[in-house]
Design a protein around this motif. Sequence first.
Motif, mmCIF file in Angstrom:
data_model
loop_
_atom_site.group_PDB
_atom_site.id
_atom_site.type_symbol
_atom_site.label_atom_id
_atom_site.label_comp_id
_atom_site.label_asym_id
_atom_site.label_seq_id
_atom_site.Cartn_x
_atom_site.Cartn_y
_atom_site.Cartn_z
ATOM 1 N N TYR A 208 -48.762 -5.827 -0.939
ATOM 2 C CA TYR A 208 -48.977 -4.822 -1.974
ATOM 3 C C TYR A 208 -48.695 -3.507 -1.667
ATOM 4 O O TYR A 208 -49.003 -2.652 -2.438
ATOM 5 N N ARG A 209 -48.311 -3.210 -0.420
ATOM 6 C CA ARG A 209 -48.004 -1.738 0.056
ATOM 7 C C ARG A 209 -46.715 -1.162 -0.685
ATOM 8 O O ARG A 209 -45.679 -1.558 -0.797
ATOM 9 N N PRO A 210 -47.104 -0.085 -1.555
ATOM 10 C CA PRO A 210 -45.904 0.447 -2.280
ATOM 11 C C PRO A 210 -45.021 1.056 -1.431
ATOM 12 O O PRO A 210 -45.340 1.757 -0.215
ATOM 13 N N GLN A 211 -43.846 0.973 -1.710
ATOM 14 C CA GLN A 211 -42.717 1.485 -0.614
ATOM 15 C C GLN A 211 -42.095 2.936 -0.992
ATOM 16 O O GLN A 211 -41.453 3.637 -0.150
ATOM 17 N N PHE A 212 -42.348 3.386 -2.254
ATOM 18 C CA PHE A 212 -41.936 4.888 -2.444
ATOM 19 C C PHE A 212 -43.277 5.654 -3.001
ATOM 20 O O PHE A 212 -42.995 6.697 -3.494
ATOM 21 N N HIS A 213 -44.269 5.027 -2.782
ATOM 22 C CA HIS A 213 -45.587 6.092 -3.006
ATOM 23 C C HIS A 213 -46.265 6.397 -1.824
ATOM 24 O O HIS A 213 -46.210 5.611 -0.890
ATOM 25 N N PHE A 214 -47.004 7.392 -1.914
ATOM 26 C CA PHE A 214 -47.964 7.804 -0.657
ATOM 27 C C PHE A 214 -49.011 7.029 -0.557
ATOM 28 O O PHE A 214 -49.717 6.679 -1.425
ATOM 29 N N SER A 215 -49.127 6.423 0.701
ATOM 30 C CA SER A 215 -50.382 5.716 0.805
ATOM 31 C C SER A 215 -50.854 5.814 2.532
ATOM 32 O O SER A 215 -49.905 6.307 3.373
ATOM 33 N N PRO A 216 -52.223 5.819 2.592
ATOM 34 C CA PRO A 216 -52.522 6.294 4.126
ATOM 35 C C PRO A 216 -51.890 5.013 5.122
ATOM 36 O O PRO A 216 -51.928 3.735 4.404
ATOM 37 N N GLU A 217 -51.743 5.288 6.422
ATOM 38 C CA GLU A 217 -51.507 4.113 7.059
ATOM 39 C C GLU A 217 -52.600 3.054 7.195
ATOM 40 O O GLU A 217 -52.169 1.861 6.927
ATOM 41 N N THR A 218 -53.625 3.268 7.414
ATOM 42 C CA THR A 218 -54.780 2.355 7.213
ATOM 43 C C THR A 218 -55.995 3.172 6.520
ATOM 44 O O THR A 218 -56.188 4.393 6.581
ATOM 45 N N GLY A 219 -57.035 2.445 6.249
ATOM 46 C CA GLY A 219 -58.062 3.015 5.715
ATOM 47 C C GLY A 219 -58.214 3.222 4.258
ATOM 48 O O GLY A 219 -57.170 2.974 3.618
ATOM 49 N N TRP A 220 -59.188 3.766 3.890
ATOM 50 C CA TRP A 220 -59.607 4.033 2.351
ATOM 51 C C TRP A 220 -58.941 5.518 2.245
ATOM 52 O O TRP A 220 -59.405 6.572 2.745
ATOM 53 N N MET A 221 -58.533 5.647 0.915
ATOM 54 C CA MET A 221 -58.021 6.888 0.519
ATOM 55 C C MET A 221 -58.340 6.984 -1.060
ATOM 56 O O MET A 221 -58.233 6.241 -1.648
ATOM 57 N N ASN A 222 -58.975 8.387 -1.880
ATOM 58 C CA ASN A 222 -58.899 8.547 -2.978
ATOM 59 C C ASN A 222 -58.355 9.773 -3.457
ATOM 60 O O ASN A 222 -57.208 10.074 -2.858
ATOM 61 N N LEU B 97 -62.703 -3.197 11.916
ATOM 62 C CA LEU B 97 -61.996 -2.722 13.169
ATOM 63 C C LEU B 97 -61.262 -3.877 13.818
ATOM 64 O O LEU B 97 -60.381 -3.746 14.240
ATOM 65 N N LEU B 98 -62.122 -5.201 13.768
ATOM 66 C CA LEU B 98 -61.732 -6.234 14.392
ATOM 67 C C LEU B 98 -60.405 -6.492 13.857
ATOM 68 O O LEU B 98 -59.437 -7.032 14.460
ATOM 69 N N PHE B 99 -60.320 -6.458 12.506
ATOM 70 C CA PHE B 99 -59.159 -7.206 11.728
ATOM 71 C C PHE B 99 -57.821 -6.317 12.124
ATOM 72 O O PHE B 99 -57.214 -6.708 12.544
ATOM 73 N N CYS B 100 -58.315 -4.934 12.298
ATOM 74 C CA CYS B 100 -57.197 -3.972 12.628
ATOM 75 C C CYS B 100 -56.677 -4.486 13.914
ATOM 76 O O CYS B 100 -55.293 -4.159 14.120
ATOM 77 N N ILE B 101 -57.414 -4.425 14.950
ATOM 78 C CA ILE B 101 -57.154 -4.802 16.381
ATOM 79 C C ILE B 101 -56.170 -6.183 16.356
ATOM 80 O O ILE B 101 -55.217 -6.360 16.989
ATOM 81 N N SER C 269 -62.832 2.363 7.403
ATOM 82 C CA SER C 269 -62.889 1.393 6.421
ATOM 83 C C SER C 269 -62.040 1.179 5.222
ATOM 84 O O SER C 269 -61.567 2.395 4.931
ATOM 85 N N THR C 270 -61.927 0.425 4.546
ATOM 86 C CA THR C 270 -60.939 0.165 3.430
ATOM 87 C C THR C 270 -61.859 0.404 2.032
ATOM 88 O O THR C 270 -61.445 0.130 1.041
ATOM 89 N N VAL C 271 -63.360 0.653 2.444
ATOM 90 C CA VAL C 271 -63.941 1.137 1.219
ATOM 91 C C VAL C 271 -64.673 2.587 1.453
ATOM 92 O O VAL C 271 -64.628 3.142 2.506
ATOM 93 N N TRP C 272 -64.797 3.379 0.386
ATOM 94 C CA TRP C 272 -65.263 4.814 0.482
ATOM 95 C C TRP C 272 -66.483 4.626 1.228
ATOM 96 O O TRP C 272 -67.304 4.075 1.386
ATOM 97 N N GLY C 273 -66.378 5.855 2.013
ATOM 98 C CA GLY C 273 -67.529 6.304 2.960
ATOM 99 C C GLY C 273 -67.605 7.668 3.301
ATOM 100 O O GLY C 273 -67.168 8.603 2.617
ATOM 101 N N PRO C 274 -68.102 8.304 4.467
ATOM 102 C CA PRO C 274 -68.000 9.588 4.721
ATOM 103 C C PRO C 274 -66.620 10.212 4.747
ATOM 104 O O PRO C 274 -65.863 9.691 5.424
ATOM 105 N N MET C 275 -66.503 11.125 3.649
ATOM 106 C CA MET C 275 -65.326 11.695 3.249
ATOM 107 C C MET C 275 -64.683 12.662 4.364
ATOM 108 O O MET C 275 -65.395 13.696 4.939
ATOM 109 N N HIS C 276 -63.377 12.516 4.968
ATOM 110 C CA HIS C 276 -62.685 13.459 5.694
ATOM 111 C C HIS C 276 -61.409 13.953 4.711
ATOM 112 O O HIS C 276 -61.306 13.292 3.732
ATOM 113 N N TRP C 277 -60.820 14.982 5.011
ATOM 114 C CA TRP C 277 -59.339 15.264 4.493
ATOM 115 C C TRP C 277 -58.455 14.584 5.589
ATOM 116 O O TRP C 277 -58.049 15.084 6.501
ATOM 117 N N GLY C 278 -57.669 13.357 4.901
ATOM 118 C CA GLY C 278 -56.407 13.190 5.424
ATOM 119 C C GLY C 278 -55.350 14.186 5.216
ATOM 120 O O GLY C 278 -55.606 15.063 4.348
#
Length: 533
Positions: free
Chosen positions: A40-54, A9-13, A76-85
């Motif tokens: 390393y952010r892909p420019q024509f692939h989908f990625s979330p704004e911030t945080g972890w995605m699988n 969170l601190l890093f993000c801020i 977080s940028t590691v797996w944790g309690p899953m939501h649906w983005g």
Amino acid sequence: MKIQKLLFLLFCIITTSCGSGKNNKRLDANPEQARYPEKYRPQFHFSPETGWMNDPNGMVYYGGEYHLFYQYYPDSTVWGPMHWGHAISTDLVHWTHMPVALYPDSLGYIFSGSAVTDAKNSSGFGTGSNPPLVAIFTYHNSELEKGGSNTFQSQGIAWSIDKGRTWTKYSGNPVLPNPGKRDFRDPKVFWHKETGKWIMILAVHDRVNLFSSADLKSWSFESEFGADAGAHGGVWECPDLFPLKVFGSDDTKWVMLVSINPGGPNGGSATQYFTGEFDGSHFTADEKAVKWIDWGTDNYAGVTWSDIPEADGRRLFLGWMSNWNYATVVPTSLWRSAMTIPRELILSGENGKYFLISRPVSELSVLKKEVKSIVPRVKDNMSDAGPLIEDPGLNQCEIEFEYRIPDGYHDSLGIILENNIGEQLVFGFSVEAKLIFIDRTNSGNTNFSKRFVGVATAPYESGKRLKMHLFIDASSAELFIDEGKLVMTSLFFAGEKYSKLRFFSKNPGSFPEIVNYYTLESIWADKKSGLKF
Ligand code: FRU
């Protein structure tokens, strides 16, 4: 875990304003930030704004919009309690980030699943004139898991009557309680016209189970598949089942996709498939041998979009572009993981054997910025020929070319991407060994995980020519061989951008005649999604 979250969170801020997906305003307010400039952010692939995605989840087309939900941990940028983005696109190329669709609750985290248009309002959540979207997902109860129970995964549903903008969880959840099986997850649901019922395919340890329902709320067991078919080196996850016309004929077969982890052909995660018949209750496979949808190391948990209109008729696939062997430690900042490019699946049948062909969706061609057709120079010793392309645009491009394979040629041929600090990513065909390969041994940063395999290979029988079609995007490569007969997807993390491309072959006669090279636009550069709110 707590310290890790605090640091994140601190890093993000410090580096940027941190959106949890709830806050889309940041992107609109700051167009520069919308370009996602991270290394390393892909420019024509989908990625979330911030945080972890699988995994991709709940992919459904409704009212002119492609919905993409995904396994998401915003904190977080590691797996944790899953939501649906959640994200929406009107063209499969440009995406608009939406607020988180489903949050964990007292029944558990929200694991992978699917979404359908309940056109007849069988669930009663909508009306005949405003049919609901219904999401079917796995509840993963980590408390039960920690307590040693086997019943920690069950299936729940949620519905939306505002085009997927907001979701309400069904009060009668879970709709499919756990029968005492540890791995019981990832429901993919579809309407089976012939029997007039909903079918759910669910991963259960290293098989799949099929269930049926009239209303999406009450489910009955139909059958099991997989004990004696396919790969069993790991747990089966994220299945899919759909009919597909055999290309060039009037026949239709059923195709089952099943991801497996570990046990993939190049280590860790991968997705296998079966073709066969489905009678509304049982699936029977044509062949029990394993077939892989993508031989690379980095295409997992892929499934297809529900409810693509018949007039379109395509079967559209998207995978998670990573591998559980190292997904949580890849060296990206702010976010982790992207999806593959959307692909069309085509079923080809030869001599009673069926196999899937994957092609980049045609919509991607809107991204072609600059087209260069290059006629390669022919020198005597091709391995010493200088770079054919020198262009920073190689970092975000599409390349197409075709090799001739001279009679009696036994060596390798292919292309090398290079940067100014001597790092290389190699794509090739070893003619004698009959193997397509991607070698990322010296591609840049590989030491974040011992399991970040150096050379990935795939068996391939070529004719006298070999076509390669390659998409490069910051940290990913997708290689389509011979119009998609074989696909390999691979991540890489170069210290500097690749800016040179050279061909290699020991025989000048094998050099491609024409190379089509396109630099591609960023999908984030402007907001072309066309979404109306
Ligand atoms: C596949 C998977 C699924 C599960 C989800 C959890 O990558 O393990 O089986 O639902 O991820 O995030």
